[in-house]
Design a protein around this motif. Structure first.
Motif, short mmCIF file in Angstrom:
data_model
loop_
_atom_site.label_atom_id
_atom_site.label_comp_id
_atom_site.label_asym_id
_atom_site.label_seq_id
_atom_site.Cartn_x
_atom_site.Cartn_y
_atom_site.Cartn_z
N ALA A 845 1.17 -1.05 -0.07
CA ALA A 845 0.01 0.13 0.07
C ALA A 845 0.89 1.13 0.00
CB ALA A 845 -1.07 -0.01 1.10
N MET A 846 1.85 1.49 0.92
CA MET A 846 2.83 2.33 1.04
C MET A 846 3.52 2.54 -0.25
SD MET A 846 2.09 3.99 3.74
CE MET A 846 3.60 4.99 3.49
N ALA A 849 1.62 5.17 -2.47
CA ALA A 849 0.88 5.94 -1.47
C ALA A 849 0.28 7.22 -1.95
CB ALA A 849 1.86 6.71 -0.62
N LEU A 855 -5.02 3.58 0.50
CA LEU A 855 -4.56 3.82 1.82
C LEU A 855 -5.64 3.63 2.98
CD1 LEU A 855 -1.98 6.71 1.29
CD2 LEU A 855 -1.58 4.34 1.52
N LEU A 874 -1.89 4.80 8.18
CA LEU A 874 -2.10 4.93 6.95
C LEU A 874 -3.23 5.85 6.92
CD1 LEU A 874 -2.19 1.10 5.81
CD2 LEU A 874 -0.59 2.82 5.02
N HIS A 877 -1.48 9.27 6.52
CA HIS A 877 -1.14 9.54 5.33
C HIS A 877 -2.14 9.75 4.13
CE1 HIS A 877 2.96 7.83 6.67
NE2 HIS A 877 3.40 8.51 5.62
N ALA A 878 -3.40 9.31 4.54
CA ALA A 878 -4.47 9.42 3.59
C ALA A 878 -5.26 10.67 3.90
CB ALA A 878 -5.56 8.25 3.70
#
Length: 1357
Positions: A845-846, A849, A855, A874, A877-878
């Motif tokens: 997933a990363m 990104a 994410l 996550l 990050h999203a």
């Protein structure tokens, strides 16, 4: 009503005089024995030919056939012997009775040929013909035995002139003797109708004295029944048992009645008819039909239809006696020297070929009909007779071919040429069961085998084609159950399920089919290309030999009597299935999206005694009674009702007809009716039916009519498809029949790619992937990706991970492939997390990104797996800081939470954070988070319990109206000994009972009541508690007030009218109670109180006015308003009087009611007088003078002389100021009249006297005018009525003049009209509306074009 057909007549078979006859008994027996005045007995066959004549020793006294029809016994009064004739051996035998006297009656027993002979002297003789044993019995009766009868249990019953009835056993022993009141005759044995059936003939019936019918039940011997009938019927001539215990009785006066013998129905007539005017001589019954003789006529009666006459005939020689043959087909009647035999029922023998049919119209006569006109006969619409053929004997079978009629009986067959000629006789090896003919051949079925032979002898070179026998050697064990013959094929079916087509041209087997079970019948069309079979399971199926398809016909119930196919070329797929009383129209679709199938179109009811022969374009030609051919239109093709004058019925009939046309695939006709009805649903049904029948061209027409471009394009593409399976698949897909389309395409040789596209379009990714791997490997990765997504939705994550891995393309040099692989990697990331491989999932997933959705999805999955740390990272990050903060709170990572809080608006996060801070004791931080989250209850609690900030808690409760918060504050004030505040907040928290108890305890009930009134959620019972409390304290005002709020208006009124102090408030509440109760008694009670009728003290009119307004009694309110205004005028309060009238006008106008004339006049007068001061102050003396002149004309409106003098004085002064000398002189003269002169203010006396003395020499100037707003005629500006149109003109509230149409506006507050320019100027100076007194900005004024809205404010009387 139809007459029976005469078969033959025998004239004077026994000379002149009486003629008697007896039909042979037994199944299949039809000999007729006759006797008369020539002392002979003659035997005639079924056709009337004389077979035997026997001489008697005297006139015949009786003759009787035995029950098997083997023997005929006859007796005479001149000898003691009995003549016996054996029909098989034509042998005569004289049997001695063993008694000296002559016999008087005889009767045959059942079983053995036992003959009972009664004599003239009451003796009995029994004779057994098999053993030739005779038993003479002396003294059975004392007088002549008149009648004898055996029942089926061999009980012998005898009736005698000694008025007795004896019951005997088979040996002649007497079992019982019953005495009768008169002479008996016509003895019969039968079974009486009962609730519980008892086998055997248990009832003896006889006529006693020719007037009564005596019923004796052997099972109930002590309770015989004797039935008497009306005298007008006459004597009983004859009676017959029929049906389930019913009796038909004929009387000498011509009446025929039917009765039931059931014990509950005995004595009730089922029907009664008078078939003969003068006399009736005999009756006969067979099954449901009866016959009666009388007045020389023979009449047929339907006993199941209330005795309705179904036929009548006048036989030669008349009719005195009648009887049916044992099979019920022949009816014989005898008159004076004539014997006539009629055919009442014919065997249903018929056959059809092409457009012709042949039926049996007499016992030995066949008639050929042309059913469907051809050539010059096309103008005929009904079947016509072509020829009649006399047959050598009564046939059992008929067949019709192209050039021959064939009849058969037993093993013999006769072939008659249609054009005439000598018939050819042919002998078959066994009795014929079925017979068919077509072309040059004839086929016969006998004993399970079929013989196919040529009708005419074949040429020597074709001798092997002369005949052939079936079944063939390979199915010797099979039994042929049915056969059919066409000009090309001989078809037969067997009990083992074989369907065989034998080609006549090739003279060999053409088609062979094996069904799953035995077949009973086969019915083929005229060419043999389609055959309908009925198998042993009673299923109806259609077999197409060309394709080998077999399909079932649905929705057919009941025994199948036959199937016929339409011989019209355009209707060749239509066939009709015949069941008892109905014909079911069906349609066979040989090719279509559903494959070969048959469908039921409609069911048509037909008479029960008919049989369909031919079907042509919706008309079925049926075999009818007496061999006639009837034409019956099928309901499936019937067009009746399509032009019904009732539009609704016509439309409904047209819709039903369209449905039938679609089932019959008659698309062109359906188009016409769809065009007439023009409903989209019907057009779509038509298009779908055309597609289902693979008629794409017609479907394109339909969808073009519907403007369905997508469907038209799809069908146009289908026009170029030649492969039938692919075409069916494509058209099935266009009908949303995905499964059927897939089957068609996968079965086609070149249908792999279309099938793959179809599977993909339907979302059947499993089948699509499998097919792609086999037929299109390059598309397999893309299909695998879709399959993986689908499997993921089904929660099969390990399989989904496998498919995602399979879907990755190795070569990712192009952007399209990279995008595809990214989707695959995203799926791998999700499925890895679901399968427990968290590290792989997070890493993948990363890796992508930039994909925010990926994410978020992975973070959600990690959260579900309780992997909060990875999930929060996550989410962060999203960009989903709220979710990240929520997870960090669970992990108690406060530093990360505090860093994210400024970005978060979610209440739930702030609440979680506040709870955590509260637990740590950081109450101010918790309070801020609670307030930010909107959790005011928690904030109130925190202020009260932790921060001790009561004022802030109270402010929060008042701002938020929180019920729970109010309850907490109330508890706080209770604990703080502040009952007033506690009561207030208890009410806010809906704790009414607690608030009431607290208020009563602390003497704060009045405060509690006021708070309760201001609360919208208060309950009636809360007010009632208050009312009861104050009632106990004799506080009538508060008791009545709270009873009113509790909805108990009667109690409220009682208390309110007792209030001595604060009466105005009590009356105000009482008015509200009267208005809310809608009880006229309370209203009358209050009115009486206000008028002083109860205590002699009238109250102020304003209360009555308010009551009428509250009750919406506007007429009474208007009258009261005028009274109030008058009172105010008498007090000099003109402005108050004007305001009362204005308010009333506004109320009436708001409800669309007319304003009374006196009210409008009073309001206008008062407002004009009030405006004078405004105009004087503004220096507009001329305008003020005009208004005062109009007011002075109506000075009597003002109640006192002082007021009138003041108005007249002002009028004179203002007219002088405005230079209106003539008007000043006029009103000065009025003012100087004696009644006014003494009251003139001294300071104005000289001016008034000067105006009187100095009359102006010049003529009075013309009064200024303005156009009437209704008719535009010039009207004096100050006038409020038009002399031309007689309209009452609305007054301008700014000037007091009438309004002007071109310069119209209205006050935005009170909506009274005004002159726009004048009103604008006034508002600029004053700022207030002169009518309502409200502040109005002149910029809010708008010009009004429609003056009718204000002209409609006309007054009423």
């Amino acid at each position: 009503m139809t007459a029976p057909k005469l078969l033959y007549t025998i004239e004077q078979p026994h000379g002149l005089g009486e003629l008697y006859f007896a039909w042979q008994k037994g199944e299949g027996r039809s000999l007729l024995a006759t006797t008369g005045t020539d002392a002979t007995v003659a035997i005639h066959d079924r056709s009337g030919q004389l077979m035997e004549r026997m001489k008697l020793q005297g006139l015949c006294a009786g003759m009787e056939w035995d029950n098997d029809g083997d023997y005929l016994a006859a007796i005479t009064p001149n000898t003691n012997s009995v003549l016996l004739w054996e029909c098989h051996s034509n042998k005569r035998l004289n049997v001695e009775t063993g008694l000296r006297e002559a016999p008087s009656c005889l009767a045959w027993g059942y079983g053995e040929p036992m003959l009972a002979i009664g004599t003239q002297k009451g003796n009995l003789a029994l004779y057994n013909h098999h053993t030739t044993k005779r038993i003479p019995i002396i003294g059975k009766h004392t007088k002549k035995i008149t009648s004898a009868a055996w029942n089926k249990d061999n009980i012998l019953v005898l009736a005698s002139e000694d008025k007795s009835l004896s019951i005997n056993n088979a040996d002649g022993d007497t079992l019982r003797v019953i005495s009768l009141r008169d002479t008996p005759n016509d003895l019969q044995c039968s079974e009486m109708k009962a609730d519980e059936r008892v086998p055997g003939e248990n009832t003896i019936s006889l006529v006693v004295g020719k007037r009564t019918l005596y019923l004796y039940n052997l099972l109930n011997p002590d309770n015989p029944i004797e039935l008497a009938f009306q005298q007008r019927y006459g004597a009983i001539v004859a009676y017959k048992w029929y049906g389930d215990g019913y009796i038909l009785i004929g009387f000498s006066a011509g009446f025929v009645i039917a009765i039931s013998t059931h014990i509950k129905e005995v004595g009730e007539e089922l029907f009664q008819v008078r078939n003969h005017k003068e006399t009736l001589t005999d009756v006969a019954v067979f099954n449901g039909q009866a016959a009666s003789c009388g007045d020389s006529h023979l009449k047929l009666i339907s006993v199941w239809n209330n005795g309705e006459v179904s036929g009548s005939v006048l036989p030669p020689g008349g009719a005195e006696r009648c009887a049916w043959s044992s099979d019920g087909r022949l009816l014989a009647t005898a008159g004076r020297a004539y014997l006539n035999v009629y055919v009442t029922t014919l065997p249903a023998l018929h056959a059809a070929y092409g457009t012709r049919a042949v039926t049996l119209t007499s016992l030995s006569e066949a008639t050929l009909y042309q059913c469907i006109p051809v050539g010059d006969e096309e103008a005929k619409s009904e079947p016509s007779v072509l020829a009649t053929y006399a047959l050598p004997l009564e046939p059992q079978l008929l067949a019709l071919g192209a050039s021959h009629i064939i009849c058969a009986r037993d093993a013999h067959a006769w072939l008659y040429p249609l054009g005439g000629g000598v018939p050819v006789q042919r002998q078959h090896p066994a009795a014929v069961d079925a017979l068919r003919a077509a072309g040059e051949y004839c086929a016969a079925l006998s004993a399970g085998r079929a013989l196919l032979h040529a009708i005419e002898p074949m040429e020597p070179e074709n001798a092997e084609r002369d005949s052939i026998t079936f079944p063939e050697p390979h199915m010797q064990d099979a039994v042929i159950t049915d056969i059919q013959l066409t000009s090309d094929f001989f078809i037969f079916v067997t009990d083992q399920g074989h369907i065989e087509y034998f080609g006549l041209e090739e003279w060999r087997n053409s088609v062979r089919y094996k069904h799953t079970c035995g077949i009973r019948n086969v019915y083929c069309d005229i060419g043999g290309t389609r055959a309908c079979i009925v198998d042993e399971r009673r299923r109806v199926l259609v077999y197409c030999p060309a394709s080998g398809d077999m399909c079932a016909v649905p929705n057919i119930t009941g025994p199948i009597k036959g199937v016929i196919w339409d011989i019209c070329l355009s209707e060749r797929n239509v066939f009709a299935v015949h069941t008892p009383g109905a014909v079911h129209t069906c349609y066979l679709s040989a090719h279509g999206t559903a494959g070969p199938h048959a469908a039921l179109v409609h069911t048509t009811a037909v008479p029960p005694d008919t049989a369909p022969l031919l079907l042509f374009s919706g008309d079925v030609y049926c075999y009818g009674p007496q061999g006639a051919v009837l034409k019956i239109p099928l309901d499936s093709h019937n067009t009746s009702g399509l032009a019904d004058p009732d539009p609704e019925k016509r439309l409904a009939n047209q819709r039903k007809h369209i449905e039938k046309l679609l089932l019959l695939r008659r698309f062109n006709e359906a188009w016409l009716f769809c065009d007439a009805v023009d409903e989209e649903g019907l057009w779509r049904k038509l298009g779908e039916a055309a597609i289902a029948e693979l008629n794409a061209e017609f479907a394109i027409r339909v969808y073009t009519r519907l403007s369905d471009v997508a469907m038209v394009w799809a069908l146009e593409d289908a026009l170029h498809i030649e492969d039938l399976s692919i075409l069916c698949g494509v058209l099935s897909a266009s009908l949303n029949l995905g499964s059927a389309a897939a089957r068609w395409l996968e079965g086609a040789p070149s249908g792999a790619l279309p099938a793959l596209e179809l599977h993909c379009a339907r979302g059947d990714w499993g089948s699509a992937h499998t097919l792609a791997l086999q037929a299109c490997p390059e598309a397999a990765p893309l299909v695998a990706l879709h399959r993986a997504r689908h499997t993921e939705l089904l929660a099969d994550y390990h399989e989904a991970l496998s498919f995602y891995e399979q879907s990755i393309m190795p070569d990712d040099s192009t952007a399209k492939v990279k995008d595809h692989n990214e989707k695959c990697e995203a799926g791998i990331a999700r499925m890895s997390i679901r399968c427990g491989d968290v590290i792989r999932g997070v890493t993948t997933a990363m890796k992508y990104a930039h994909d925010i959705e990926l994410l978020k999805d992975c973070a959600q999955l990690l959260e579900d797996e309780k992997q909060y740390s990875h999930a929060a990272a996550l989410y962060d990050h999203a960009g989903n800081t709220e979710k990240a903060a929520s997870l960090y709170i669970k992990l108690k990572s406060w530093l990360k939470v505090e860093a994210l809080l400024p970005k978060i608006n979610s209440p739930s996060i702030h609440i979680q954070y506040a709870k955590a801070k509260e637990a740590e004791g950081r109450y101010h931080d918790a309070l801020k988070s609670y307030l930010k989250a909107g959790d005011y209850e928690a904030a109130i609690r925190l202020n009260l319990e932790k921060l001790d900030d009561v004022d802030e808690a109270v402010n929060l409760v008042q701002e938020t109206k929180s019920v729970q918060g109010a309850k907490m504050v109330a508890n706080y004030f209770q604990n703080s000994d502040d009952p007033s505040s506690a009561i207030k907040f208890l009410v806010m928290s809906l704790c009414y009972d607690e608030a009431f108890q607290l208020a009563r305890k602390n003497g704060k009930l009045h405060l509690y009541g006021e708070i309760l009134i201001q609360t919208s959620q208060a309950r009636p019972e809360d007010f009632r508690s208050l009312a009861l409390h104050f009632e106990g304290e004799k506080n009538h005002l508060l008791a009545g007030k709270y009873f009113f709020h509790a909805g108990e208006y009667s109690k409220a009124m009682s208390h309110l009218l007792k209030t001595g102090v604060e009466e105005d408030e009590a009356i105000s509440v009482a008015i509200d109670a009267a208005a809310a109760s809608d009880d006229e008694r309370l209203t009358r009670r209050l009115i009486e109180y206000l008028l002083g009728e109860t205590d002699g003290t009238p109250r102020e009119p304003k209360h009555l006015f308010r009551l009428y307004m509250a009750k919406r009694q506007f007429a009474e309110a208007a009258k009261t308003a005028v009274i109030i205004a008058g009172a105010e005028c008498r007090s000099g309060n003109y402005r108050a009087a004007r305001d009362v009238l204005r308010a009333m006008c506004v109320s009436l106008r708001a409800r669309g009611l007319a304003v009374p004339r006196d009210m409008r006049h009073a309001a206008a007068t008062l407002h004009a007088y009030i405006l004078v001061r405004t105009h004087v102050r503004r220096g507009r003396h001329e305008l003020a003078a005009q208004l005062l002149c109009r007011t002075a004309k109506d000075v009597s409106f003002f109640p006192t002389h002082q007021h009138q003098v003041s108005i007249l004085t002002s009028t004179v002064i203002e007219c002088l100021r405005a230079g209106l000398k003539h008007q000043a002189h006029h009103w000065a003269r009025v003012l100087m009249q004696p009644e006014y002169r003494a009251q003139i203010d001294p300071k104005y006396v000289k001016k008034v006297e000067s105006a009187v003395r100095h009359l102006p020499r010049a003529a009075a100037p013309a009064e200024p005018t303005a156009p009437c707003p209704q008719c535009a005629a010039p009207v004096p500006a100050a006038a409020l009525s038009c002399a031309r149109c007689e309209a009452t003109l609305p007054m301008c509230i700014a000037t007091g003049l009438h309004i002007v149409k071109e310069d119209l506006t209205a006050c935005p507050e009170c909506d009274f009209p005004a002159i726009y320019s004048e009103f604008t100027e006034l508002l600029q100076e004053e700022g207030k509306c002169p009518m309502c007194g409200e502040n109005v900005d002149h910029r809010r004024l708008v010009k009004i074009d429609d003056v009718s809205a204000y002209m409609d404010l006309n007054i009423t009387d």
